[in-house]
Design a protein around this motif. Structure first.
Motif, PDB file in Angstrom:
ATOM      1  N   HIS A  29       0.849  -1.193   0.000  1.00  0.00           N
ATOM      2  CA  HIS A  29       0.000   0.000   0.000  1.00  0.00           C
ATOM      3  C   HIS A  29       0.883   1.240   0.000  1.00  0.00           C
ATOM      4  CE1 HIS A  29       0.986   0.847   4.213  1.00  0.00           C
ATOM      5  NE2 HIS A  29       0.926  -0.459   4.388  1.00  0.00           N
ATOM      6  N   HIS A  30       0.318   2.349  -0.443  1.00  0.00           N
ATOM      7  CA  HIS A  30       1.007   3.632  -0.357  1.00  0.00           C
ATOM      8  C   HIS A  30      -0.028   4.738  -0.419  1.00  0.00           C
ATOM      9  CE1 HIS A  30       0.523   4.396  -4.700  1.00  0.00           C
ATOM     10  NE2 HIS A  30       0.810   3.119  -4.856  1.00  0.00           N
ATOM     11  N   ALA A  31       0.367   5.929   0.018  1.00  0.00           N
ATOM     12  CA  ALA A  31      -0.534   7.079  -0.006  1.00  0.00           C
ATOM     13  C   ALA A  31      -0.984   7.341  -1.437  1.00  0.00           C
ATOM     14  CB  ALA A  31       0.162   8.305   0.568  1.00  0.00           C
ATOM     15  N   ALA A  32      -2.240   7.631  -1.578  1.00  0.00           N
ATOM     16  CA  ALA A  32      -2.820   7.829  -2.903  1.00  0.00           C
ATOM     17  C   ALA A  32      -2.247   9.061  -3.588  1.00  0.00           C
ATOM     18  CB  ALA A  32      -4.335   7.985  -2.787  1.00  0.00           C
ATOM     19  N   PRO A  41       2.871  12.880 -10.977  1.00  0.00           N
ATOM     20  CA  PRO A  41       2.446  12.230  -9.740  1.00  0.00           C
ATOM     21  C   PRO A  41       2.729  13.107  -8.528  1.00  0.00           C
ATOM     22  CG  PRO A  41       3.973  10.842 -10.987  1.00  0.00           C
ATOM     23  CD  PRO A  41       3.896  12.152 -11.681  1.00  0.00           C
ATOM     24  N   GLN A  42       1.786  13.164  -7.618  1.00  0.00           N
ATOM     25  CA  GLN A  42       1.988  13.861  -6.357  1.00  0.00           C
ATOM     26  C   GLN A  42       0.990  13.334  -5.342  1.00  0.00           C
ATOM     27  OE1 GLN A  42      -0.260  17.995  -6.307  1.00  0.00           O
ATOM     28  NE2 GLN A  42       1.177  17.919  -8.004  1.00  0.00           N
ATOM     29  N   THR A  43       1.301  13.545  -4.093  1.00  0.00           N
ATOM     30  CA  THR A  43       0.400  13.190  -3.013  1.00  0.00           C
ATOM     31  C   THR A  43       0.396  14.344  -2.024  1.00  0.00           C
ATOM     32  OG1 THR A  43      -0.254  11.413  -1.504  1.00  0.00           O
ATOM     33  CG2 THR A  43       2.102  11.964  -1.586  1.00  0.00           C
ATOM     34  N   THR A  44      -0.559  14.330  -1.122  1.00  0.00           N
ATOM     35  CA  THR A  44      -0.718  15.446  -0.199  1.00  0.00           C
ATOM     36  C   THR A  44      -0.436  15.005   1.232  1.00  0.00           C
ATOM     37  OG1 THR A  44      -3.082  14.960   0.026  1.00  0.00           O
ATOM     38  CG2 THR A  44      -2.441  16.599  -1.622  1.00  0.00           C
ATOM     39  N   GLN A  61       9.408  15.792 -11.770  1.00  0.00           N
ATOM     40  CA  GLN A  61       9.336  17.106 -12.421  1.00  0.00           C
ATOM     41  C   GLN A  61       9.004  18.233 -11.452  1.00  0.00           C
ATOM     42  OE1 GLN A  61      10.224  17.540 -15.719  1.00  0.00           O
ATOM     43  NE2 GLN A  61      10.910  15.466 -15.277  1.00  0.00           N
ATOM     44  N   GLY A  62       8.546  17.898 -10.283  1.00  0.00           N
ATOM     45  CA  GLY A  62       8.217  18.891  -9.271  1.00  0.00           C
ATOM     46  C   GLY A  62       8.147  18.182  -7.932  1.00  0.00           C
ATOM     47  N   ASP A  63       7.500  18.808  -6.970  1.00  0.00           N
ATOM     48  CA  ASP A  63       7.372  18.197  -5.655  1.00  0.00           C
ATOM     49  C   ASP A  63       6.337  17.076  -5.697  1.00  0.00           C
ATOM     50  OD1 ASP A  63       9.215  19.948  -4.664  1.00  0.00           O
ATOM     51  OD2 ASP A  63       7.744  21.292  -3.745  1.00  0.00           O
ATOM     52  N   LEU A  64       6.729  15.880  -5.271  1.00  0.00           N
ATOM     53  CA  LEU A  64       5.799  14.757  -5.187  1.00  0.00           C
ATOM     54  C   LEU A  64       4.894  14.919  -3.972  1.00  0.00           C
ATOM     55  CD1 LEU A  64       4.950  11.816  -6.136  1.00  0.00           C
ATOM     56  CD2 LEU A  64       6.493  11.034  -4.331  1.00  0.00           C
ATOM     57  N   ILE A  65       5.451  15.440  -2.880  1.00  0.00           N
ATOM     58  CA  ILE A  65       4.709  15.558  -1.628  1.00  0.00           C
ATOM     59  C   ILE A  65       4.370  17.030  -1.412  1.00  0.00           C
ATOM     60  CG2 ILE A  65       4.694  14.960   0.818  1.00  0.00           C
ATOM     61  CD1 ILE A  65       7.310  13.317   0.181  1.00  0.00           C
ATOM     62  N   LYS A  66       3.081  17.347  -1.397  1.00  0.00           N
ATOM     63  CA  LYS A  66       2.653  18.740  -1.226  1.00  0.00           C
ATOM     64  C   LYS A  66       1.671  18.844  -0.068  1.00  0.00           C
ATOM     65  CE  LYS A  66       3.308  20.078  -5.963  1.00  0.00           C
ATOM     66  NZ  LYS A  66       3.048  21.104  -6.893  1.00  0.00           N
ATOM     67  N   ARG A  67       1.756  19.949   0.636  1.00  0.00           N
ATOM     68  CA  ARG A  67       0.804  20.179   1.720  1.00  0.00           C
ATOM     69  C   ARG A  67      -0.542  20.528   1.098  1.00  0.00           C
ATOM     70  NH1 ARG A  67       1.445  23.629   7.189  1.00  0.00           N
ATOM     71  NH2 ARG A  67      -0.520  22.945   8.095  1.00  0.00           N
ATOM     72  N   GLY A  68      -1.585  19.878   1.572  1.00  0.00           N
ATOM     73  CA  GLY A  68      -2.906  20.145   1.037  1.00  0.00           C
ATOM     74  C   GLY A  68      -3.832  18.966   1.239  1.00  0.00           C
ATOM     75  N   THR A  69      -4.909  18.963   0.478  1.00  0.00           N
ATOM     76  CA  THR A  69      -5.907  17.904   0.599  1.00  0.00           C
ATOM     77  C   THR A  69      -6.280  17.405  -0.785  1.00  0.00           C
ATOM     78  OG1 THR A  69      -7.724  19.487   0.553  1.00  0.00           O
ATOM     79  CG2 THR A  69      -6.878  18.875   2.726  1.00  0.00           C
ATOM     80  N   ALA A  95      -6.077  14.983   3.557  1.00  0.00           N
ATOM     81  CA  ALA A  95      -4.732  14.720   3.046  1.00  0.00           C
ATOM     82  C   ALA A  95      -4.523  13.222   2.905  1.00  0.00           C
ATOM     83  CB  ALA A  95      -3.690  15.305   3.995  1.00  0.00           C
ATOM     84  N   ALA A  96      -3.700  12.827   1.943  1.00  0.00           N
ATOM     85  CA  ALA A  96      -3.373  11.412   1.777  1.00  0.00           C
ATOM     86  C   ALA A  96      -2.480  10.929   2.913  1.00  0.00           C
ATOM     87  CB  ALA A  96      -2.691  11.184   0.434  1.00  0.00           C
ATOM     88  N   ILE A  97      -1.642  11.817   3.437  1.00  0.00           N
ATOM     89  CA  ILE A  97      -0.783  11.485   4.573  1.00  0.00           C
ATOM     90  C   ILE A  97      -1.088  12.493   5.673  1.00  0.00           C
ATOM     91  CG2 ILE A  97       1.579  11.255   5.412  1.00  0.00           C
ATOM     92  CD1 ILE A  97       2.419  10.868   2.426  1.00  0.00           C
TER      93      ILE A  97
END
Length: 187
Positions: free
Chosen positions: A12-15, A23-26, A60-68, A78-80
Protein backbone atom coordinates in the motif's frame (compact mmCIF):
# COMPACT_ATOMS: atom_id res chain seq x y z
CA UNK A 1 23.71 1.12 -8.97
CA UNK A 2 22.81 -0.92 -5.87
CA UNK A 3 20.13 -3.58 -6.01
CA UNK A 4 16.81 -2.13 -4.93
CA UNK A 5 16.49 -3.49 -1.38
CA UNK A 6 12.83 -2.46 -1.01
CA UNK A 7 11.32 -5.06 -3.33
CA UNK A 8 8.63 -5.91 -2.85
CA UNK A 9 7.52 -2.62 -1.32
CA UNK A 10 4.63 -2.36 1.09
CA UNK A 11 1.42 -3.49 -0.51
CA UNK A 12 0.00 0.00 0.00
CA UNK A 13 1.01 3.63 -0.36
CA UNK A 14 -0.53 7.08 -0.01
CA UNK A 15 -2.82 7.83 -2.90
CA UNK A 16 -1.67 10.09 -5.69
CA UNK A 17 -3.76 13.21 -6.12
CA UNK A 18 -6.11 12.74 -9.07
CA UNK A 19 -5.67 14.95 -12.11
CA UNK A 20 -2.40 16.39 -10.90
CA UNK A 21 -0.48 15.72 -14.12
CA UNK A 22 2.84 14.72 -12.58
CA UNK A 23 2.45 12.23 -9.74
CA UNK A 24 1.99 13.86 -6.36
CA UNK A 25 0.40 13.19 -3.01
CA UNK A 26 -0.72 15.45 -0.20
CA UNK A 27 0.12 15.71 3.47
CA UNK A 28 -1.46 17.49 6.39
CA UNK A 29 -0.44 18.21 9.97
CA UNK A 30 -2.56 18.49 13.07
CA UNK A 31 -3.06 21.76 14.92
CA UNK A 32 -0.74 20.52 17.65
CA UNK A 33 2.15 20.20 15.18
CA UNK A 34 1.14 23.42 13.42
CA UNK A 35 1.35 25.27 16.76
CA UNK A 36 4.82 23.95 17.64
CA UNK A 37 7.31 25.87 15.49
CA UNK A 38 10.13 23.37 16.09
CA UNK A 39 8.05 20.31 15.16
CA UNK A 40 6.54 22.07 12.16
CA UNK A 41 10.06 22.89 10.95
CA UNK A 42 11.13 19.25 11.46
CA UNK A 43 8.19 18.07 9.32
CA UNK A 44 8.79 20.68 6.60
CA UNK A 45 12.51 19.80 6.51
CA UNK A 46 11.80 16.07 6.13
CA UNK A 47 9.23 16.70 3.36
CA UNK A 48 11.63 19.11 1.65
CA UNK A 49 14.44 16.55 1.82
CA UNK A 50 12.25 13.88 0.18
CA UNK A 51 11.17 16.30 -2.56
CA UNK A 52 14.76 17.43 -3.22
CA UNK A 53 16.03 13.89 -3.74
CA UNK A 54 12.94 12.93 -5.76
CA UNK A 55 13.69 15.84 -8.13
CA UNK A 56 17.33 14.71 -8.34
CA UNK A 57 16.17 11.35 -9.72
CA UNK A 58 13.65 12.68 -12.21
CA UNK A 59 10.49 14.01 -10.54
CA UNK A 60 9.34 17.11 -12.42
CA UNK A 61 8.22 18.89 -9.27
CA UNK A 62 7.37 18.20 -5.65
CA UNK A 63 5.80 14.76 -5.19
CA UNK A 64 4.71 15.56 -1.63
CA UNK A 65 2.65 18.74 -1.23
CA UNK A 66 0.80 20.18 1.72
CA UNK A 67 -2.91 20.14 1.04
CA UNK A 68 -5.91 17.90 0.60
CA UNK A 69 -7.48 15.74 -2.04
CA UNK A 70 -10.93 14.25 -2.52
CA UNK A 71 -11.88 10.80 -1.20
CA UNK A 72 -15.09 8.78 -1.58
CA UNK A 73 -15.59 8.82 2.20
CA UNK A 74 -14.25 12.35 2.81
CA UNK A 75 -14.44 15.22 0.37
CA UNK A 76 -11.32 16.95 1.66
CA UNK A 77 -8.47 15.14 3.41
CA UNK A 78 -4.73 14.72 3.05
CA UNK A 79 -3.37 11.41 1.78
CA UNK A 80 -0.78 11.48 4.57
CA UNK A 81 -1.88 12.88 7.93
CA UNK A 82 0.86 13.59 10.47
CA UNK A 83 -0.16 13.71 14.12
CA UNK A 84 1.08 13.36 17.69
CA UNK A 85 -0.16 10.82 20.18
CA UNK A 86 0.93 8.00 22.43
CA UNK A 87 2.65 5.38 20.33
CA UNK A 88 3.27 1.87 21.52
CA UNK A 89 5.17 0.48 18.58
CA UNK A 90 4.64 -3.28 18.36
CA UNK A 91 8.33 -3.70 17.54
CA UNK A 92 9.49 -1.60 20.49
CA UNK A 93 11.39 0.73 18.16
CA UNK A 94 11.42 4.38 17.28
CA UNK A 95 8.80 6.97 18.04
CA UNK A 96 6.47 6.72 15.06
CA UNK A 97 3.92 4.41 13.55
CA UNK A 98 2.31 4.52 10.09
CA UNK A 99 -1.13 2.95 9.63
CA UNK A 100 -3.02 2.73 6.33
CA UNK A 101 -6.73 3.11 5.59
CA UNK A 102 -6.90 1.45 2.18
CA UNK A 103 -9.39 1.18 -0.65
CA UNK A 104 -9.35 1.47 -4.40
CA UNK A 105 -9.66 -1.32 -6.94
CA UNK A 106 -6.69 -3.27 -5.58
CA UNK A 107 -7.06 -2.15 -1.96
CA UNK A 108 -3.65 -0.48 -2.12
CA UNK A 109 -4.61 3.19 -2.52
CA UNK A 110 -4.55 4.60 0.96
CA UNK A 111 -4.83 7.45 3.32
CA UNK A 112 -1.88 7.01 5.65
CA UNK A 113 -1.88 8.19 9.26
CA UNK A 114 1.54 8.77 10.74
CA UNK A 115 1.49 9.13 14.51
CA UNK A 116 4.60 10.28 16.35
CA UNK A 117 4.96 9.64 20.04
CA UNK A 118 4.45 13.07 21.57
CA UNK A 119 7.20 12.78 24.19
CA UNK A 120 9.73 10.93 22.05
CA UNK A 121 9.70 13.33 19.10
CA UNK A 122 9.94 16.37 21.39
CA UNK A 123 12.96 14.85 23.17
CA UNK A 124 14.89 14.22 19.94
CA UNK A 125 17.53 16.59 18.61
CA UNK A 126 16.66 18.18 15.26
CA UNK A 127 18.51 15.68 13.02
CA UNK A 128 16.97 12.70 14.84
CA UNK A 129 13.52 14.28 14.55
CA UNK A 130 13.95 14.91 10.82
CA UNK A 131 15.19 11.33 10.40
CA UNK A 132 12.13 9.94 12.24
CA UNK A 133 9.71 11.99 10.12
CA UNK A 134 11.54 11.15 6.86
CA UNK A 135 11.56 7.44 7.80
CA UNK A 136 7.82 7.37 8.54
CA UNK A 137 7.11 9.37 5.36
CA UNK A 138 8.98 6.64 3.50
CA UNK A 139 6.54 4.09 4.94
CA UNK A 140 3.56 6.27 4.00
CA UNK A 141 4.96 6.57 0.48
CA UNK A 142 5.15 2.78 0.21
CA UNK A 143 8.62 1.72 1.36
CA UNK A 144 9.30 -1.00 3.89
CA UNK A 145 12.51 -1.14 5.91
CA UNK A 146 15.57 -1.85 3.80
CA UNK A 147 16.06 -5.57 3.70
CA UNK A 148 19.70 -5.35 2.69
CA UNK A 149 21.13 -2.06 3.91
CA UNK A 150 23.80 -1.08 1.44
CA UNK A 151 24.78 2.25 2.96
CA UNK A 152 24.79 4.03 6.32
CA UNK A 153 22.78 6.86 4.80
CA UNK A 154 19.55 4.94 4.08
CA UNK A 155 16.66 6.64 5.79
CA UNK A 156 14.62 3.40 5.59
CA UNK A 157 17.24 1.28 7.36
CA UNK A 158 16.01 -0.33 10.53
CA UNK A 159 19.56 -0.35 11.86
CA UNK A 160 20.68 2.35 14.27
CA UNK A 161 23.45 4.73 13.30
CA UNK A 162 25.53 4.02 16.44
CA UNK A 163 26.96 7.40 17.35
CA UNK A 164 26.72 8.83 13.83
CA UNK A 165 24.19 11.50 12.95
CA UNK A 166 21.12 9.76 11.50
CA UNK A 167 20.36 10.28 7.81
CA UNK A 168 17.89 13.11 7.32
CA UNK A 169 17.14 12.59 3.64
CA UNK A 170 16.53 9.52 1.51
CA UNK A 171 19.13 8.06 -0.80
CA UNK A 172 18.60 8.33 -4.54
CA UNK A 173 17.80 4.60 -4.60
CA UNK A 174 15.04 5.11 -2.02
CA UNK A 175 13.67 8.04 -4.03
CA UNK A 176 13.71 5.98 -7.25
CA UNK A 177 11.72 3.25 -5.51
CA UNK A 178 9.07 5.80 -4.42
CA UNK A 179 8.94 7.43 -7.84
CA UNK A 180 8.34 4.03 -9.43
CA UNK A 181 5.36 3.45 -7.11
CA UNK A 182 3.79 6.72 -8.23
CA UNK A 183 4.28 6.13 -11.93
CA UNK A 184 7.06 8.63 -12.40
CA UNK A 185 10.15 7.92 -14.42
CA UNK A 186 13.42 7.95 -12.53
CA UNK A 187 16.78 8.77 -14.03
Amino acid sequence: MAVNPWQPPYDHHAAAAPGAGEPQTTYGITEEIEGDARLKNVVETAVGNWNTVLREVGAQGDLIKRGTQSWPSEPDAAAIQLSLGEVTNPFGLGGGLTTPDCGGPDGNVCKETVTFDRETIRDLDEDSGVHLVAHELGHALGLDHSKYPVADDEVMSQEGTMGVAPPTKPTQEEARAVLALYGGSAS
